[in-house]
Design an enzyme around this catalytic site. Structure first.
Site, PDB file in Angstrom:
ATOM      1  N   ASP A  79      14.248   8.206   5.497  1.00  0.00           N
ATOM      2  CA  ASP A  79      14.216   7.134   4.548  1.00  0.00           C
ATOM      3  C   ASP A  79      15.672   7.042   3.899  1.00  0.00           C
ATOM      4  OD1 ASP A  79      13.429   5.685   2.264  1.00  0.00           O
ATOM      5  OD2 ASP A  79      11.497   6.852   1.873  1.00  0.00           O
ATOM      6  N   ASP A 179      15.044   1.538   2.284  1.00  0.00           N
ATOM      7  CA  ASP A 179      14.466   1.402   0.961  1.00  0.00           C
ATOM      8  C   ASP A 179      15.174   0.066   0.537  1.00  0.00           C
ATOM      9  OD1 ASP A 179      13.278   2.530  -1.216  1.00  0.00           O
ATOM     10  OD2 ASP A 179      15.097   2.349  -2.269  1.00  0.00           O
ATOM     11  N   GLU A 228      11.629  -1.913   3.674  1.00  0.00           N
ATOM     12  CA  GLU A 228      11.007  -2.079   2.341  1.00  0.00           C
ATOM     13  C   GLU A 228      11.384  -3.265   1.706  1.00  0.00           C
ATOM     14  OE1 GLU A 228       9.432  -0.027  -1.711  1.00  0.00           O
ATOM     15  OE2 GLU A 228      11.585  -0.121  -1.241  1.00  0.00           O
ATOM     16  N   HIS A 302       4.117   6.212  -1.996  1.00  0.00           N
ATOM     17  CA  HIS A 302       4.574   6.975  -3.142  1.00  0.00           C
ATOM     18  C   HIS A 302       4.862   6.204  -4.300  1.00  0.00           C
ATOM     19  CE1 HIS A 302       8.175   5.508  -1.324  1.00  0.00           C
ATOM     20  NE2 HIS A 302       8.710   5.823  -2.323  1.00  0.00           N
ATOM     21  N   ASP A 303       4.532   4.883  -4.177  1.00  0.00           N
ATOM     22  CA  ASP A 303       4.864   4.066  -5.473  1.00  0.00           C
ATOM     23  C   ASP A 303       3.625   3.202  -5.745  1.00  0.00           C
ATOM     24  OD1 ASP A 303       7.552   4.396  -5.008  1.00  0.00           O
ATOM     25  OD2 ASP A 303       7.858   2.599  -3.844  1.00  0.00           O
TER      26      ASP A 303
HETATM   27  O1  TEU Z   1      10.915   0.916  -4.492  1.00  0.00           O
HETATM   28  C1  TEU Z   1      11.208  -0.311  -4.588  1.00  0.00           C
HETATM   29  C2  TEU Z   1      10.479  -1.102  -5.406  1.00  0.00           C
HETATM   30  O2  TEU Z   1      10.771  -2.172  -5.726  1.00  0.00           O
HETATM   31  C3  TEU Z   1       9.018  -0.336  -5.822  1.00  0.00           C
HETATM   32  O3  TEU Z   1       8.136  -0.300  -5.329  1.00  0.00           O
HETATM   33  C4  TEU Z   1       8.863   0.009  -7.045  1.00  0.00           C
HETATM   34  O4  TEU Z   1       8.306   1.377  -7.151  1.00  0.00           O
HETATM   35  C5  TEU Z   1       8.381  -0.791  -8.284  1.00  0.00           C
HETATM   36  O5  TEU Z   1       8.928  -1.997  -8.011  1.00  0.00           O
HETATM   37  C6  TEU Z   1       8.467  -0.404  -9.691  1.00  0.00           C
HETATM   38  O6  TEU Z   1       7.533  -1.196 -10.494  1.00  0.00           O
HETATM   39  C7  TEU Z   1      11.663   1.810  -3.733  1.00  0.00           C
HETATM   40  C8  TEU Z   1      11.232   3.034  -3.501  1.00  0.00           C
HETATM   41  O7  TEU Z   1      10.142   3.294  -2.594  1.00  0.00           O
HETATM   42  C9  TEU Z   1      10.812   3.758  -4.823  1.00  0.00           C
HETATM   43  O8  TEU Z   1      10.331   5.227  -4.871  1.00  0.00           O
HETATM   44  C10 TEU Z   1      12.240   3.994  -5.568  1.00  0.00           C
HETATM   45  O9  TEU Z   1      11.694   4.193  -6.932  1.00  0.00           O
HETATM   46  C11 TEU Z   1      13.081   2.402  -5.545  1.00  0.00           C
HETATM   47  O10 TEU Z   1      12.958   1.821  -4.266  1.00  0.00           O
HETATM   48  C12 TEU Z   1      14.246   2.738  -5.887  1.00  0.00           C
HETATM   49  O11 TEU Z   1      15.102   3.387  -4.854  1.00  0.00           O
END
Ligand code: TEU
Length: 530
Positions: A79, A179, A228, A302-303
């Site tokens: 990642d 990411d 992503e 994980h989000d």
């Molecule tokens: O996530 C990006 C992202 O925009 C989201 O899914 C975020 O968690 C959501 O908008 C919040 O409401 C990525 C990663 O997957 C995440 O874990 C990180 O926190 C983020 O980028 C920053 O690196």
């Protein structure tokens, strides 16, 4: 899996569980960031891209994991968090000391100390700029203030990032997830009079150029790469993953996971709009196909809160709805991703107490929601539904203490249903959720119609029914999924022969000579017409 009892999952723990993943049928393993990090955002704040955070193990542990995965025919996908670094990264520290060369690695702007350069909001709440008194300048952070956005306009930054990819490629890594990679090209630094700023940096003017350069120069065109894409558009996803574009193998996009956001606001609850869900799947799947572009198929990561608790029923119909959700995406066109625990039907935390949550976003929004006028009770109810920690609780391996995840105290509590919901009780059980996932994976490997067939959606189904047909060399595979707890009649021209059912989540799968089929709560049926 925590191998040393410190409460954190680690690389050795993953190696210990490779046989489990192999049994499931997994080909690739995506690991979220394990690099050196102050862990403000669970490792998405990287302080050193070439070294491993001691809490997760050592480089030797990683090499062992890569070797053992390869021995089982599995690739490793890392990642890469390249939109921003931690403010503890050496580059940022040099920038803070006033080193001009490194200040140009980030996005510093002039503006009076009481007036951020723009009104953009951080994704984690609050303004997206932080003032540095010693420099008399502000820096941009689209996420936490300890995650400073990199300046991709600077060719040196792009070179540094390519070298990092080469470093890991030489360690035997064969895939990368990038990411929030559609945020790397900022269009301008103007106020946003309509929204939170995202239209100024999402799918920005040079993003396609940057991706082509990164992938081409690092020599990773042959690897599996996935980007992503935050708040993106179909047109851009077609370019990111289109066969002729040479950018990425596939994309994660999130429209289908916003159908329960009231007025588009993640922090405003609403029951899922199933009509919108069906439409998103149809528009995007057919749209991507029409342009030879490729989707990553997923419900959870994980989000995200657990799809089972969100779109299914984690009580009475847990088994049925977990299998339905799996089937709906695994039979689509794209590459399915399974998030840890989905394959055994893990649920949301139901913590209902802010001190039990760990995520920076949840903690911030618990406060912000109260500032917006919600009571403590209302705020915690929203957090229970929407916290990213719902997907981050320890994997439930066994019915033993801490679900067998750690011999110590886990960094975040285990969901207290692990006595009932755990991998050990499902692995050998023929009708388990685990076995259903295993079957879906194996069907995809044995049936070209699933991996390579075309897709078309039936848009005239009653609300709550998702239905599509795959076609390959004259055969058709039709899938019906009932996303509700009610019985619904759906059209099935020519009926359904019992012998044609490829997979279903009720043991007595329905067959009928009529032109309609009665779909029971959360029922999934896939019929192969030979
Ligand atoms: O996530 C990006 C992202 O925009 C989201 O899914 C975020 O968690 C959501 O908008 C919040 O409401 C990525 C990663 O997957 C995440 O874990 C990180 O926190 C983020 O980028 C920053 O690196």
């Amino acid at each position: 899996m925590d191998s040393n009892g410190d409460g954190f999952g680690d690389l050795k723990g993953v190696t210990m569980k490779l046989d489990y993943l192999q049994k499931l049928g997994v080909d690739y393993l995506w690991l979220t960031p394990f690099f050196v990090s102050p862990q403000v955002d669970n490792g998405y704040d990287v302080a050193d891209y070439r070294n491993i955070d001691p809490r997760f193990g050592t480089m030797a542990d990683f090499e062992e994991l890569a070797k053992e995965a390869k021995r089982r025919g599995m690739g490793i996908m890392l990642d890469m968090v390249f939109n921003h670094t931690s403010t503890e990264h050496d580059w940022f520290k040099r920038a803070l000391s006033g080193d001009k060369e490194y200040m140009d690695y980030y996005i510093f702007k002039d503006s009076p100390s009481d007036m951020p350069p723009t009104n953009w909001e951080s994704k984690f709440g609050g303004n997206a700029w932080e003032y540095v008194p010693a420099l008399g300048k502000w820096y941009l952070h689209l996420f936490d203030k300890k995650q400073a956005d990199l300046n991709w306009e600077n060719p040196k930054v792009r070179e540094e990032l390519k070298e990092i990819l080469c470093f890991w490629k030489n360690k035997g890594v064969s895939g990368f997830r990038f990411d929030v990679v559609n945020l790397i090209s900022k269009a301008d630094y103007e106020n946003d009079n309509e929204g939170d700023g995202r239209s100024h940096y999402t799918d920005g003017p040079r993003v396609h150029e940057y991706l082509k350069e990164l992938v081409g120069d690092a020599g990773i065109e042959d690897m599996i790469t996935v980007g992503e894409m935050s708040s993106t558009s179909l047109d851009n996803c077609i370019r990111y993953s289109g066969e002729s574009e040479h950018e990425l193998s596939m994309v994660f996009h999130f429209q289908h996971l916003k159908v329960d956001y009231k007025d588009g606001d993640k922090w405003s609850l609403m029951p899922a709009d199933l009509k919108a869900l069906g439409k998103f799947f149809a528009d995007w799947q057919e749209g991507m196909q029409g342009a030879n572009a490729w989707d990553a198929l997923f419900w959870d990561n994980h989000d995200q809160p657990r799809a089972l608790s969100r779109f299914g029923d984690d009580g009475k119909f847990r088994d049925k709805s977990a299998k339905l959700l799996a089937g709906i995406i695994h039979l689509m066109r794209g590459t399915p991703y399974i998030y840890q625990g989905d394959e055994i039907g893990m649920t949301n935390t139901h913590f209902h107490d802010i001190t039990r949550y760990r995520d920076v976003e949840s903690k911030n929004y618990y406060e912000i929601l109260q500032e917006r006028g919600l009571s403590e009770e209302e705020a915690i109810t929203v957090i229970d539904e929407r916290s990213r920690d719902n997907g981050r609780t320890p994997m439930q391996w066994t019915a033993e203490a801490n679900a067998g995840f750690t011999a110590g105290t886990p960094w975040i509590e285990v969901v207290n249903n692990f006595g009932r919901i755990n991998a050990a009780s499902q692995i050998e059980e023929e009708n388990s959720i685990f076995s259903f996932y295993k079957e879906l994976i194996s069907l995809r490997k044995s049936h070209k119609i699933i991996s390579d067939g075309t897709i078309s959606f039936d848009r005239n189904m009653p609300e709550g029914i998702i239905s599509y047909t795959r076609e390959y060399e004259g055969k058709t595979l039709t899938v019906w999924g009932n996303m509700t707890e009610n019985e619904i009649q759906a059209e099935c021209k020519g009926g359904v022969d019992r012998g044609d059912i490829l997979i279903a989540n009720y043991e007595d799968a329905p067959y009928t000579k009529d032109d309609t089929i009665a779909l029971r709560p959360y029922e999934l049926v896939a019929v192969l017409d030979k």
